[in-house]
Motif scaffolding. Structure first.
Motif, PDB file in Angstrom:
ATOM      1  N   TYR A  90       6.525   9.497 -46.526  1.00 41.86           N
ATOM      2  CA  TYR A  90       6.556  10.018 -45.379  1.00 41.86           C
ATOM      3  C   TYR A  90       8.471  10.143 -45.250  1.00 41.86           C
ATOM      4  O   TYR A  90       8.810  11.015 -44.843  1.00 41.86           O
ATOM      5  CB  TYR A  90       6.394   9.639 -44.610  1.00 41.86           C
ATOM      6  CG  TYR A  90       7.495   9.694 -42.785  1.00 41.86           C
ATOM      7  CD1 TYR A  90       6.093  11.222 -42.293  1.00 41.86           C
ATOM      8  CD2 TYR A  90       7.021   9.088 -42.252  1.00 41.86           C
ATOM      9  CE1 TYR A  90       6.723  11.323 -40.853  1.00 41.86           C
ATOM     10  CE2 TYR A  90       8.056   8.875 -40.737  1.00 41.86           C
ATOM     11  CZ  TYR A  90       7.811  10.762 -39.622  1.00 41.86           C
ATOM     12  OH  TYR A  90       7.970  10.402 -39.267  1.00 41.86           O
ATOM     13  N   GLU A 258      17.924  13.053 -32.708  1.00 42.59           N
ATOM     14  CA  GLU A 258      16.098  13.980 -33.103  1.00 42.59           C
ATOM     15  C   GLU A 258      15.823  13.806 -35.058  1.00 42.59           C
ATOM     16  O   GLU A 258      14.396  13.302 -35.020  1.00 42.59           O
ATOM     17  CB  GLU A 258      16.568  15.149 -32.440  1.00 42.59           C
ATOM     18  CG  GLU A 258      16.863  14.845 -31.240  1.00 42.59           C
ATOM     19  CD  GLU A 258      17.695  16.378 -30.326  1.00 42.59           C
ATOM     20  OE1 GLU A 258      18.151  17.105 -31.187  1.00 42.59           O
ATOM     21  OE2 GLU A 258      17.402  16.631 -29.062  1.00 42.59           O
ATOM     22  N   LYS A 259      16.984  13.994 -34.931  1.00 41.26           N
ATOM     23  CA  LYS A 259      16.805  14.546 -36.837  1.00 41.26           C
ATOM     24  C   LYS A 259      15.919  12.613 -37.228  1.00 41.26           C
ATOM     25  O   LYS A 259      15.085  13.284 -38.661  1.00 41.26           O
ATOM     26  CB  LYS A 259      18.119  14.268 -38.059  1.00 41.26           C
ATOM     27  CG  LYS A 259      18.534  14.985 -39.008  1.00 41.26           C
ATOM     28  CD  LYS A 259      17.395  15.864 -38.681  1.00 41.26           C
ATOM     29  CE  LYS A 259      17.264  16.978 -40.720  1.00 41.26           C
ATOM     30  NZ  LYS A 259      16.698  18.360 -40.063  1.00 41.26           N
ATOM     31  N   CYS A 261      14.159  10.367 -35.655  1.00 37.59           N
ATOM     32  CA  CYS A 261      12.672  10.150 -35.186  1.00 37.59           C
ATOM     33  C   CYS A 261      12.086  11.636 -35.599  1.00 37.59           C
ATOM     34  O   CYS A 261      10.552  11.231 -36.171  1.00 37.59           O
ATOM     35  CB  CYS A 261      13.159  10.692 -33.371  1.00 37.59           C
ATOM     36  SG  CYS A 261      11.427  10.783 -32.089  1.00 37.59           S
ATOM     37  N   GLU A 262      12.395  12.855 -36.176  1.00 38.32           N
ATOM     38  CA  GLU A 262      11.098  13.946 -36.962  1.00 38.32           C
ATOM     39  C   GLU A 262      11.101  13.078 -38.059  1.00 38.32           C
ATOM     40  O   GLU A 262      10.274  13.397 -38.335  1.00 38.32           O
ATOM     41  CB  GLU A 262      12.425  14.767 -36.911  1.00 38.32           C
ATOM     42  CG  GLU A 262      11.430  15.721 -37.874  1.00 38.32           C
ATOM     43  CD  GLU A 262      12.907  17.488 -38.170  1.00 38.32           C
ATOM     44  OE1 GLU A 262      12.252  18.132 -39.291  1.00 38.32           O
ATOM     45  OE2 GLU A 262      13.406  17.502 -37.247  1.00 38.32           O
ATOM     46  N   LEU A 263      11.994  12.353 -39.135  1.00 39.00           N
ATOM     47  CA  LEU A 263      11.805  12.642 -40.335  1.00 39.00           C
ATOM     48  C   LEU A 263      11.788  11.121 -40.722  1.00 39.00           C
ATOM     49  O   LEU A 263       9.958  10.879 -41.377  1.00 39.00           O
ATOM     50  CB  LEU A 263      13.296  12.391 -41.090  1.00 39.00           C
ATOM     51  CG  LEU A 263      13.873  13.590 -41.414  1.00 39.00           C
ATOM     52  CD1 LEU A 263      15.018  14.144 -42.238  1.00 39.00           C
ATOM     53  CD2 LEU A 263      12.970  15.054 -41.954  1.00 39.00           C
ATOM     54  N   GLY A 265      11.200   8.761 -37.765  1.00 37.72           N
ATOM     55  CA  GLY A 265       9.691   8.400 -36.834  1.00 37.72           C
ATOM     56  C   GLY A 265      10.450   6.870 -36.423  1.00 37.72           C
ATOM     57  O   GLY A 265       9.734   5.665 -35.453  1.00 37.72           O
TER      58      GLY A 265
END
Length: 528
Positions: A90, A258-259, A261-263, A265
């Motif tokens: 992930y 934001e990035k 959090c997206e990549l 978590g």
């Protein structure tokens, strides 16, 4: 033949790797194996292999840190990382460490290992040219992180501005304007623990840094550094009243959040200065920010402005202020009452914020009580949790970590029968100290009182409370002294003697250590 070294603290894994393939058929010579990163470093200095396969989650020095050390010795060494965490897939895209492959231990097959090794062998052959034959750009790219760390270290040490600017320019960092803003970024440790384990922190921190650098490419004048204390960024700009530099920084930081959090978590937070300063003061400002890291302990915003002129408000000592809530937490876990745990932690949060309680002392009090609860259900606690708790610089992180830990303890509680629970003796120890308050109570005295071996008692007490017995007694007695100073008109000398300190000067010194003020200053502050 290409020389290779294997590093993993898991002995069966090393044996598995050795037996999995025919190394000589691939043109590989295993010059050594090591179960310790420290010993691996010494072995590397001796053999200087071309390729290293290492576990990421090594004790003492993890695989990422080891790789950094190895590359300083031999910049062209190739790395293959092993990890035992399935969810590493992930994060892999975001992290992009300078390694050839990432292999999941539980999924590792002969074909996977051979494929990774062949890829590394080809890269070694392609770059077999000596360092003298490499261009300046190739050498720079190979060593950019080491050089950036060196640059930041020189910034902190406040080297000559012109030398710093020239050094930065060689790294393609153009500090052409006189104004600078400094900021730091931090991973939310509570959200980290929900998804990852402690040994992943370094690699995820690198992922945070890597994403930040990638996003910053679109923003002129901003450079990120991966430092031990935190991720650091420096913004170099020209003063212009028509341009909102703070909005510019905010846009960058929001995009990074934001990035990540997206990549990954994860939640992250940033603190940066509102005031500009020149290059020679970057080191001073950074040290000041680190020294005053608890200035925002009670804030919940994820992007905060810091002002070096603002003095950190004095924190209030806890003393026995939270005893009631701490005792209630013990009962709530014993009764498996998760709802009460949340409610009690809410009260603790409100009390701590309203009274501006000392963050360091608050964390120690919480850690001590959790150790007490934990010892009722398991023989030894998870030290990773206490390490994270100690590192927390936000109350919200502290509370989330504690809530998650207590929830875990409630689950353990539910799996145990009453006969297997171990009753701690902390209340009995406290009672003994109170009964002998005017005496110099030692661990040997208490061990004899509890009919325990003195050496065993010292280890037991450290495990129970997280601190040595002498510190605990001092903290306990100073808590009693505070109550006497608040509630009576007794002189400092009388209070000292009552608490077992025959030397008033020594008493004042101990009192100041735990309260950050002398007994007279404390009494004056509370208005007695």
């Amino acid at each position: 033949m290409i020389n290779i070294m294997l590093v993993d603290d898991d002995v069966p894994m090393i044996k598995y790797l050795r037996q999995l393939i025919n190394w000589e058929e691939l043109g590989l010579n295993v010059v050594g194996t090591s179960y310790s990163s420290i010993k691996a470093l010494e072995m590397f200095k001796q053999f200087k292999p071309d390729l290293v396969i290492t576990d990421i989650g090594l004790p003492q020095m993890n695989g990422i840190e080891l790789a950094s050390e190895l590359k300083q010795i031999k910049s062209d060494v190739r790395m293959i990382f092993l990890t035992c965490h399935e969810d590493f897939h992930y994060a892999q895209k975001a992290i992009q460490l300078n390694a050839d492959s990432y292999l999941i231990k539980d999924e590792l097959t002969k074909d996977q290992l051979e494929e990774s090794l062949k890829d590394s062998i080809n890269k070694i052959k392609e770059t077999s040219v000596s360092l003298e034959g490499l261009s300046y750009r190739e050498i720079l790219n190979r060593n950019i992180e080491i050089l950036k760390h060196s640059l930041f270290d020189r910034l902190i040490k406040r080297d000559e501005p012109e030398m710093l600017i020239q050094f930065a320019k060689k790294l393609d960092i153009n500090w052409q304007y006189p104004s600078f803003i400094l900021g730091t970024g931090h991973i939310s440790l509570s959200t980290f623990m929900e998804k990852y384990s402690y040994q992943d922190l370094s690699i995820l921190k690198y992922g945070f840094y890597n994403i930040s650098c990638d996003v910053a490419k679109k923003y002129h004048g901003i450079t990120f550094f991966n430092e031990e204390e935190s991720i650091v960024f420096v913004y170099n700009y020209r003063q212009n009243i028509k341009f909102d530099h703070h909005q510019y920084i905010q846009s960058l930081l929001i995009e990074i959040q934001e990035k990540i959090c997206e990549l990954l978590g994860l939640e992250i937070s940033f603190i940066y200065g509102r005031q500009s300063f020149d290059i020679k003061n970057i080191g001073f400002v950074f040290q000041h920010m680190i020294h005053n890291r608890y200035q925002f302990f009670y804030h919940t915003e994820h992007i905060l402005n810091w002002d070096k002129e603002t003095k950190q408000s004095a924190f209030w000592p806890i003393s026995r202020l939270l005893d009631k809530e701490m005792n209630e937490l013990v009962i709530a876990v014993k009764e498996k009452d998760s709802k009460s745990v949340k409610e009690i932690l809410t009260v603790i949060t409100q009390t701590a914020a309203e009274k501006n309680l000392d963050p360091e002392e608050l964390k120690k009090v919480m850690a001590r009580r959790i150790r007490l609860i934990e010892l009722q259900y398991i023989e030894t606690g998870n030290e990773e949790f206490y390490s994270f708790l100690e590192e927390c610089s936000r109350l919200s992180d502290v509370v989330k970590l504690v809530e998650n830990k207590l929830t875990q303890l409630i689950q353990w509680n539910g799996k145990m029968d009453g006969a297997s629970r171990r009753e701690p003796k902390l209340q009995e120890i406290d009672q003994y100290i109170v009964q002998n308050l005017s005496e110099n109570v030692t661990s040997t005295d208490v061990a004899a009182h509890l009919y325990m071996n003195p050496s065993y008692f010292s280890r037991y007490f450290k495990r129970l409370t997280g601190e040595n017995f002498t510190d605990y007694v001092h903290r306990f007695k100073i808590g009693v002294a505070i109550k006497i100073l608040e509630q009576t008109g007794e002189s400092v000398e009388e209070v000292a003697i009552k608490c077992g300190y025959s030397d008033r000067t020594y008493f004042s010194k101990v009192f100041k250590k735990y309260t950050k003020m002398t007994p007279r200053e404390y009494r004056s502050k509370v208005g007695y």
